[in-house]
Design a protein around this motif. Structure first.
Motif, PDB file in Angstrom:
ATOM      1  N   ASP A 128     -70.769   8.608 -97.714  1.00 45.84           N
ATOM      2  CA  ASP A 128     -70.816   7.477 -98.638  1.00 45.84           C
ATOM      3  C   ASP A 128     -70.507   6.175 -97.916  1.00 45.84           C
ATOM      4  N   ALA A 129     -69.501   6.200 -97.069  1.00 42.65           N
ATOM      5  CA  ALA A 129     -69.129   4.995 -96.312  1.00 42.65           C
ATOM      6  C   ALA A 129     -70.278   4.531 -95.421  1.00 42.65           C
ATOM      7  N   GLN A 130     -71.074   5.468 -94.956  1.00 41.43           N
ATOM      8  CA  GLN A 130     -72.223   5.117 -94.118  1.00 41.43           C
ATOM      9  C   GLN A 130     -73.480   4.864 -94.948  1.00 41.43           C
ATOM     10  N   GLU A 131     -73.276   4.733 -96.257  1.00 41.14           N
ATOM     11  CA  GLU A 131     -74.330   4.362 -97.212  1.00 41.14           C
ATOM     12  C   GLU A 131     -75.449   5.395 -97.346  1.00 41.14           C
ATOM     13  N   TYR A 132     -75.068   6.648 -97.287  1.00 39.59           N
ATOM     14  CA  TYR A 132     -76.029   7.703 -97.614  1.00 39.59           C
ATOM     15  C   TYR A 132     -76.258   7.684 -99.120  1.00 39.59           C
ATOM     16  N   GLU A 133     -77.457   7.970 -99.518  1.00 36.33           N
ATOM     17  CA  GLU A 133     -77.816   8.064-100.935  1.00 36.33           C
ATOM     18  C   GLU A 133     -77.687   9.530-101.342  1.00 36.33           C
ATOM     19  N   PHE A 134     -76.957   9.793-102.419  1.00 35.40           N
ATOM     20  CA  PHE A 134     -76.783  11.152-102.913  1.00 35.40           C
ATOM     21  C   PHE A 134     -77.856  11.450-103.947  1.00 35.40           C
ATOM     22  N   THR A 135     -78.725  12.402-103.628  1.00 35.92           N
ATOM     23  CA  THR A 135     -79.874  12.730-104.467  1.00 35.92           C
ATOM     24  C   THR A 135     -79.804  14.198-104.863  1.00 35.92           C
ATOM     25  N   VAL A 136     -79.761  14.443-106.162  1.00 35.71           N
ATOM     26  CA  VAL A 136     -79.685  15.811-106.672  1.00 35.71           C
ATOM     27  C   VAL A 136     -81.090  16.397-106.772  1.00 35.71           C
ATOM     28  N   LEU A 137     -81.247  17.592-106.229  1.00 33.34           N
ATOM     29  CA  LEU A 137     -82.526  18.287-106.293  1.00 33.34           C
ATOM     30  C   LEU A 137     -82.648  18.997-107.641  1.00 33.34           C
ATOM     31  N   PRO A 138     -83.696  18.714-108.407  1.00 34.94           N
ATOM     32  CA  PRO A 138     -83.797  19.245-109.763  1.00 34.94           C
ATOM     33  C   PRO A 138     -84.174  20.722-109.870  1.00 34.94           C
TER      34      PRO A 138
END
Length: 187
Positions: A120-130
């Motif tokens: 998160d600190a490195q600005e990763y985007e958290f994307t949930v796989l449906p």
């Protein structure tokens, strides 16, 4: 195996190789030692509704996976973004050049939480796989969780390591890391 196929397809579609994304594989669990693994999301949802499956650690540590937003996942047909929250520790698929797990956290406690904070600190985007999912099967408690539960000194050491990690995050990320300290103090 099925989640692997969905995850592989998502890795390509979401351009994981060229973006800072952490693909979240929603986690479930069963209390049964034998389980016929669901062959589809519909089958998994049916097992969830019947009480054969549960969201992962719902009864002991809901904070760890709550940001996955399982209610949204139930009907999602496309990947969706979620935000970091305190104690978030999802199972993720990331590029191999992502930050490594912090080596301070061996044994039980805070290894995944610290890793997700760093992402998160490195600005990763958290994307949930449906359409991907994993199921945790019951097993005997590990040696390390037994130590954590029974040894006050172990818990004190873990707390010290957490504080040290957070200080290092503050030094490295500055103002942006304040949310991690604030979240910890409020949880």
């Amino acid at each position: 195996y099925l989640w692997f196929l969905f995850a592989r397809k998502s890795v390509i579609q979401l351009d994981l190789a060229n973006t800072k994304k952490a693909l979240i594989v929603p986690a479930f669990e069963t209390l049964r030692y034998r389980l016929s693994f669901p062959k589809s999301k519909a089958e998994l949802l049916s097992m969830l509704d019947m009480g054969t499956l549960f969201t992962f650690r719902y009864h002991v540590w809901t904070k760890g996976h709550a940001p996955t937003n399982f209610a949204k996942w139930r009907t999602a047909t496309t990947p969706y973004r979620v935000e970091w929250e305190a104690d978030f520790e999802p199972y993720v698929v990331v590029r191999k050049d992502c930050p490594e797990y912090d080596r301070r956290f061996v044994g039980f406690g805070w290894n995944k939480v610290a890793h997700i904070m760093e992402l998160d600190a490195q600005e990763y985007e958290f994307t949930v796989l449906p359409n991907a999912y994993m199921i945790h099967m019951p097993h005997a408690p590990s040696f390390d969780i037994t130590k954590f539960r029974s040894n006050k000194q172990y818990r004190i050491c873990l707390k010290t390591l957490k504080e040290e990690f957070q200080q290092d995050m503050s030094r490295h990320y500055g103002f942006a890391a304040l949310k991690y300290l604030t979240a910890e103090n409020n949880s």
